[in-house]
Design a protein around this motif. Sequence first.
Motif, PDB file in Angstrom:
ATOM      1  N   HIS A 166      -5.782  -5.151  -2.021  1.00  0.00           N
ATOM      2  CA  HIS A 166      -7.402  -4.701  -2.476  1.00  0.00           C
ATOM      3  C   HIS A 166      -8.335  -5.984  -2.053  1.00  0.00           C
ATOM      4  O   HIS A 166      -9.378  -5.684  -1.589  1.00  0.00           O
ATOM      5  CB  HIS A 166      -7.560  -4.404  -3.894  1.00  0.00           C
ATOM      6  CG  HIS A 166      -8.866  -3.711  -4.292  1.00  0.00           C
ATOM      7  ND1 HIS A 166      -9.932  -4.382  -4.472  1.00  0.00           N
ATOM      8  CD2 HIS A 166      -9.178  -2.271  -4.485  1.00  0.00           C
ATOM      9  CE1 HIS A 166     -11.121  -3.594  -4.465  1.00  0.00           C
ATOM     10  NE2 HIS A 166     -10.505  -2.206  -4.533  1.00  0.00           N
ATOM     11  N   LEU A 175      -3.679   0.859  -3.143  1.00  0.00           N
ATOM     12  CA  LEU A 175      -3.573  -0.717  -2.924  1.00  0.00           C
ATOM     13  C   LEU A 175      -3.357  -1.545  -4.000  1.00  0.00           C
ATOM     14  O   LEU A 175      -3.876  -1.182  -5.059  1.00  0.00           O
ATOM     15  CB  LEU A 175      -5.012  -1.107  -2.134  1.00  0.00           C
ATOM     16  CG  LEU A 175      -5.458  -0.310  -1.036  1.00  0.00           C
ATOM     17  CD1 LEU A 175      -6.748  -1.071  -0.767  1.00  0.00           C
ATOM     18  CD2 LEU A 175      -4.416  -0.550   0.075  1.00  0.00           C
ATOM     19  N   PHE A 199     -13.863   1.233  -2.852  1.00  0.00           N
ATOM     20  CA  PHE A 199     -12.569   2.034  -2.558  1.00  0.00           C
ATOM     21  C   PHE A 199     -12.328   2.940  -3.622  1.00  0.00           C
ATOM     22  O   PHE A 199     -12.001   2.493  -4.619  1.00  0.00           O
ATOM     23  CB  PHE A 199     -11.460   0.966  -2.470  1.00  0.00           C
ATOM     24  CG  PHE A 199     -10.080   1.643  -2.123  1.00  0.00           C
ATOM     25  CD1 PHE A 199      -9.969   2.557  -1.151  1.00  0.00           C
ATOM     26  CD2 PHE A 199      -9.110   1.475  -2.989  1.00  0.00           C
ATOM     27  CE1 PHE A 199      -8.601   3.013  -0.720  1.00  0.00           C
ATOM     28  CE2 PHE A 199      -8.020   2.050  -2.896  1.00  0.00           C
ATOM     29  CZ  PHE A 199      -7.738   2.961  -1.824  1.00  0.00           C
ATOM     30  N   ASP A 212      -3.467  -5.418  -6.168  1.00  0.00           N
ATOM     31  CA  ASP A 212      -4.633  -6.072  -6.337  1.00  0.00           C
ATOM     32  C   ASP A 212      -4.594  -7.066  -4.999  1.00  0.00           C
ATOM     33  O   ASP A 212      -5.925  -7.568  -4.550  1.00  0.00           O
ATOM     34  CB  ASP A 212      -4.367  -7.147  -7.531  1.00  0.00           C
ATOM     35  CG  ASP A 212      -4.568  -6.252  -8.749  1.00  0.00           C
ATOM     36  OD1 ASP A 212      -5.143  -5.141  -8.782  1.00  0.00           O
ATOM     37  OD2 ASP A 212      -3.837  -6.732  -9.770  1.00  0.00           O
ATOM     38  N   CYS A 228     -11.107  -5.363   0.923  1.00  0.00           N
ATOM     39  CA  CYS A 228     -12.457  -5.048   0.548  1.00  0.00           C
ATOM     40  C   CYS A 228     -13.079  -6.295  -0.207  1.00  0.00           C
ATOM     41  O   CYS A 228     -14.415  -6.647  -0.067  1.00  0.00           O
ATOM     42  CB  CYS A 228     -12.717  -3.656   0.054  1.00  0.00           C
ATOM     43  SG  CYS A 228     -11.715  -3.436  -1.640  1.00  0.00           S
ATOM     44  N   ASN A 258      -9.266   5.065  -3.732  1.00  0.00           N
ATOM     45  CA  ASN A 258      -8.386   5.724  -3.908  1.00  0.00           C
ATOM     46  C   ASN A 258      -8.035   6.952  -2.898  1.00  0.00           C
ATOM     47  O   ASN A 258      -6.905   7.765  -3.211  1.00  0.00           O
ATOM     48  CB  ASN A 258      -7.678   6.043  -4.865  1.00  0.00           C
ATOM     49  CG  ASN A 258      -7.399   4.604  -6.109  1.00  0.00           C
ATOM     50  OD1 ASN A 258      -7.909   4.309  -6.914  1.00  0.00           O
ATOM     51  ND2 ASN A 258      -6.164   3.974  -5.701  1.00  0.00           N
ATOM     52  N   TRP A 273       0.587  -1.365  -0.024  1.00  0.00           N
ATOM     53  CA  TRP A 273      -0.017   0.119   0.040  1.00  0.00           C
ATOM     54  C   TRP A 273       0.769   1.339   0.030  1.00  0.00           C
ATOM     55  O   TRP A 273       2.152   1.062   0.459  1.00  0.00           O
ATOM     56  CB  TRP A 273      -0.960  -0.031   1.205  1.00  0.00           C
ATOM     57  CG  TRP A 273      -0.336   0.052   2.396  1.00  0.00           C
ATOM     58  CD1 TRP A 273       0.311  -1.169   3.258  1.00  0.00           C
ATOM     59  CD2 TRP A 273       0.056   1.303   3.287  1.00  0.00           C
ATOM     60  NE1 TRP A 273       0.863  -0.548   4.474  1.00  0.00           N
ATOM     61  CE2 TRP A 273       0.603   0.795   4.428  1.00  0.00           C
ATOM     62  CE3 TRP A 273       0.155   2.577   3.231  1.00  0.00           C
ATOM     63  CZ2 TRP A 273       1.379   1.500   5.511  1.00  0.00           C
ATOM     64  CZ3 TRP A 273       0.551   3.337   3.953  1.00  0.00           C
ATOM     65  CH2 TRP A 273       1.163   2.992   5.241  1.00  0.00           C
TER      66      TRP A 273
END
Length: 526
Positions: A224, A219, A234, A221, A228, A236, A208
């Motif tokens: 991410h 983030l 999200f 992949d 979530c 950014n 991150w």
Amino acid sequence: MKEKQEATRNDQFSLLRARAEQVLDRALDRSRPDAKENLDIVFQELQVLQIELEMQNDELRSANELLEIERMRFAGIYDLAPVGYFILNHDGYVEEANLVGLKMLEIEKTGIRRERLMHFVAESHRNQFHDFYHLLLRTADKKSGQFKFISHTGREFYGQAEGRAINRSSQCYVAIVDITENNLSRLRLAEISDRMQLAMDASSAGTWELHLPSMQFYLDDRTHRICCGEPGRFNNTYSSFIDLVHPDDHFMVDQHFRTAINTGKEVDVACRFVSSGKQISFANIRGHLVDTAMTGGQRFVGIIWDVTEKKLAEGKADAMRIERQKEVTVAVLQAEEKERRRISESLHDSVSQLLYGIKLQLSEQDQADAIAKANKLLDVAIREARNIAFELAPSILTDFGLAATIDELCQRLSTPHMLIDAQISGFNARGDLFMEGIIFRIIQELVNNSMKHSGATHVQISLKKQKLIEIIVTDNGRGFEYNKFDRKTSASGLTSIRNRLTLYNGKLDISSAPGKGTTVRVQLTG
């Protein structure tokens, strides 16, 4: 360069000589009536030519000096340049090389003029270098390539070659920069990157980044998916990242980040994330501040790794530990209750009955005979009370040690139908009282099992202390099939022994067969 200068100077002298000969030919033509006047004119012209010649000679001398200075300056730059320079002919032979190039190839200048530069290229790269050089000869553009070279002494290195053809493809200038360290650094960086990727894959981690001037949060992949799990939640921004955190952890995570931003300290926090489907995941967040003024200011970079499985495993382990503690507590309570019942039965069946018998005797008419019988019953009651006290907490263990206590146990429990004896070694000196108590209780429990269940006539106790403490209790009873033994319903005594052995990393081994008696071996660290 010198040859060009000589040719130019010779051309100028030839022109002057031709002009002087023309003037002289006109002056020597005496058939003309103005021949004398012509001679004066010729003489004057010759003087002018002489002056012009002297002036041109001075100019040539000055130009030659300037060219020599420039040549020396170029030679200094050529030799002191941090890269290797080579001048190659059409066939690739080295006509000139600077000092760096000679040092790079580890060869003298006299030796390199008899070599083709391709001879210093590694076999695996020669075809590439051949194509590179012939492309130089065919075009006027600058070309480049990376090749592996081998010096005159066998040292291998990687070089970045830049080249251009000159003099209508009859010569080529080639510059070579040693990029070995760069290649090694790149390989090390790639290796470190691969290791880091493997570590992140193994730990289910992702990266991150928080850009402080804009508070944009990025983030990868994997991260991410951890935070979530689905797109759209999200955008950014820092605030949208905090919104992914479990509501109960919002304030804590936000405070950690704000403290780190204000003080420049590292981010290190564990929290929960909740997906739109209310699925909860556990994660650890770590990061540090990086000052990158050249790329847009300060930013935090770090990793987030998923510890959900670890947390679930820890929860299961905690549940199992609690369940195990419950089982141990129940076993202890059951053992205590069993011991209470045994003590109660012993008091009821022996001491209480004897005391009741004494009371009856004292109520008899013949006082002398009653007192004599009562005294006998009192002796028996005292002996029974001592036996019960010995079983509960033998004072002889505190006063005289383990060996004397085991001998006393054998004497008290031996009967005309069952002989109990013991062989003890290594316990001459007193040891830890608590551990001696554990050993006594284990032997006592094993002997009681033999007396109750085996039908044996002989029980032998062996107690040795060397590096380990070894207890062997053998009886000649009926034995049993240990593989078919119901440990859950019949092994409360063995469970008590195993619980005691866990305190000293002990081991329990039982060997038995129908009609062949039973041998129990116990080992524990001293």
